[in-house]
Write an enzyme that holds these catalytic residues in place. Sequence first.
Site, PDB file in Angstrom:
ATOM      1  NE  ARG A 160      -3.331  -2.176   3.006  1.00 29.75           N
ATOM      2  CZ  ARG A 160      -2.854  -3.306   3.525  1.00 29.75           C
ATOM      3  NH1 ARG A 160      -1.577  -3.426   3.818  1.00 29.75           N
ATOM      4  NH2 ARG A 160      -3.654  -4.326   3.741  1.00 29.75           N
ATOM      5  NE  ARG A 181       6.263 -10.741   0.243  1.00 33.84           N
ATOM      6  CZ  ARG A 181       5.636 -10.693   1.402  1.00 33.84           C
ATOM      7  NH1 ARG A 181       5.794 -11.649   2.278  1.00 33.84           N
ATOM      8  NH2 ARG A 181       4.834  -9.680   1.709  1.00 33.84           N
ATOM      9  NE  ARG A 241       8.822  -1.906  12.208  1.00 37.53           N
ATOM     10  CZ  ARG A 241       7.799  -1.048  12.127  1.00 37.53           C
ATOM     11  NH1 ARG A 241       7.963   0.138  11.549  1.00 37.53           N
ATOM     12  NH2 ARG A 241       6.625  -1.348  12.637  1.00 37.53           N
ATOM     13  CD  GLU A 270      12.826   3.208  15.479  1.00 33.25           C
ATOM     14  OE1 GLU A 270      13.343   3.444  14.371  1.00 33.25           O
ATOM     15  OE2 GLU A 270      11.601   3.263  15.686  1.00 33.25           O
ATOM     16  CG  HIS A 288       9.408   5.161  13.966  1.00 34.89           C
ATOM     17  ND1 HIS A 288       9.699   3.858  14.272  1.00 34.89           N
ATOM     18  CD2 HIS A 288       8.300   5.095  13.177  1.00 34.89           C
ATOM     19  CE1 HIS A 288       8.817   3.043  13.717  1.00 34.89           C
ATOM     20  NE2 HIS A 288       7.943   3.787  13.040  1.00 34.89           N
ATOM     21  N   GLY A 290       6.916   8.798  10.644  1.00 34.29           N
ATOM     22  CA  GLY A 290       6.355   8.656   9.293  1.00 34.29           C
ATOM     23  C   GLY A 290       4.842   8.726   9.257  1.00 34.29           C
TER      24      GLY A 290
HETATM   25  C1  8YV Z   1       3.856   3.855  13.995  1.00 33.29           C
HETATM   26  C2  8YV Z   1       4.910   2.100  12.423  1.00 33.29           C
HETATM   27  O1  8YV Z   1       4.069   5.180  14.273  1.00 33.29           O
HETATM   28  O2  8YV Z   1       2.677   1.342  12.200  1.00 33.29           O
HETATM   29  C3  8YV Z   1       3.860   1.068  12.185  1.00 33.29           C
HETATM   30  O3  8YV Z   1       4.239  -0.099  11.953  1.00 33.29           O
HETATM   31  O4  8YV Z   1       6.032   1.825  12.276  1.00 33.29           O
HETATM   32  C4  8YV Z   1       4.681   3.507  12.807  1.00 33.29           C
HETATM   33  O5  8YV Z   1       4.315   4.243  11.701  1.00 33.29           O
HETATM   34  C5  8YV Z   1       4.109   3.143  15.262  1.00 33.29           C
HETATM   35  O6  8YV Z   1       4.555   1.865  15.134  1.00 33.29           O
HETATM   36  C6  8YV Z   1       2.844   3.224  16.090  1.00 33.29           C
HETATM   37  O7  8YV Z   1       2.729   2.245  17.036  1.00 33.29           O
END
Ligand code: 8YV
Length: 322
Positions: A160, A181, A241, A270, A288, A290
Site C-alpha cells: 500500500r 514478492r 524498519r 531506535e 520515527h 512517518g
Molecule cells: C507507527 C509504524 O508510528 O505502524 C507502524 O508499523 O512503524 C509507525 O508508523 C508506530 O509503530 C505506532 O505504534
Amino acid sequence: MSEQRPKVLATRKFPADIEARLSSEYRATLNETDRIYPPEELVAAAREHDAVMCCPSERFSREVLEQVAGSIGIIATYSVGYEHIDVPAARDVGIVVTYTPDVLTDATADTAMLFILAAARRGAECDRFVRSGGWDRWHTLLMLGTHVSGKRLGILGMGRIGQALAKRARGFDMPVHYHNRRRLPPEQEQGATFHADPADLLAVSDFLSINCPSSPETVRFLNAERIEMLPEGAFVVNTARGNIVDDEALIAALRSGRVAAAGLDVFDNEPNLHPGYLDLDNVFMLPHVGSATHETRTAMGDTCLANLAAFFAGRPCPQALT
Ligand code: 8YV
C-alpha cells in the site's frame, strides 16, 4: 452491569479521544506516563485483562503468547508493522491479532516523498547552515542539489505505502521501478517497471525507497554488497524498519559519497541509533514519525477500537491477521 465490560490493557499512551473511548467502552487500564512495560510485567498485566492494545514497543514472542493465552483473546496492535508479534504462534494459542493497515498509507508515503526531496535538495544541511549564521551572501553555486524530475525511483516493497509513494513520484515526473514478492496487476502497477530480482532494481535506482516489512528475508538487505549495485551517487530513503539497512555499510557509503544522501525515519535499535549518522551532513533524519499526523493517529485508534468491538461482539475482526 458495567463490571461485565471486558478489561483492556492499553500498553502505551494513545490520543486523548481514543483513551476516552477505551475508558467508556471497556474497563481500561491506561498508561498515563507512557512507561514501557518490561517483558515480565507485560505478561503479568496482560494476564489480568481480556484484551491488549499495544505498539511495536511490546514484543509478543511465542513464549509470551503461551503465558497469556488463557487470559487475553485479542491483541490489537496500533501499527501496520507486526514483526513484534509471532502471528503463527498467536494462531496456535487461539489469540486474535489485528493491525492498522490503510490508515497510515498516505502519511507514510508523504514522509518518503519528503525524504526524496530533502535528500536531493540537501534539506538538513541547508537548515543547519542558515541557523549557524554562516550564510553571508547568496551566490549561484550555493548549496546545489539534485533534480528529482526524470530520476528513476526504485521502490523495494510495492504494498500500500509503496504504491502511494509511486503515485506521488509520478507527479514529480520520476519513472518508477519496483521489486515485490509478486508482480502487481497493471491497474496497480500504473506503468511502473517490475524487477523480479532485487539486484536489477538496485541497478536502476537513482533513488531507492525501502517500503517492505522487516522479515528474516529483508533484515540487513541493504548491505555493502548491495549498496555497490546502486548507481554512483544514489539516494536512499527508509520509512519501513531500521534493521533492513546495515548501518555500518550505509554510513561508510554516505561518508565516501558512494551514496549521495539519505532520508531515514527508522533506525536499528531506535532511539539508540548508530552514532555514525549524527555527524553526517548528508542525512535527513526524523524520529520515527512517518505516520505521525493527528488524523492518522486517530484513525489508527479507531481501527483498533473497531477490531476490539467486533471481537467482543463475536464478529470477525475486520483487520485480523490470525
Ligand atoms: C507507527 C509504524 O508510528 O505502524 C507502524 O508499523 O512503524 C509507525 O508508523 C508506530 O509503530 C505506532 O505504534
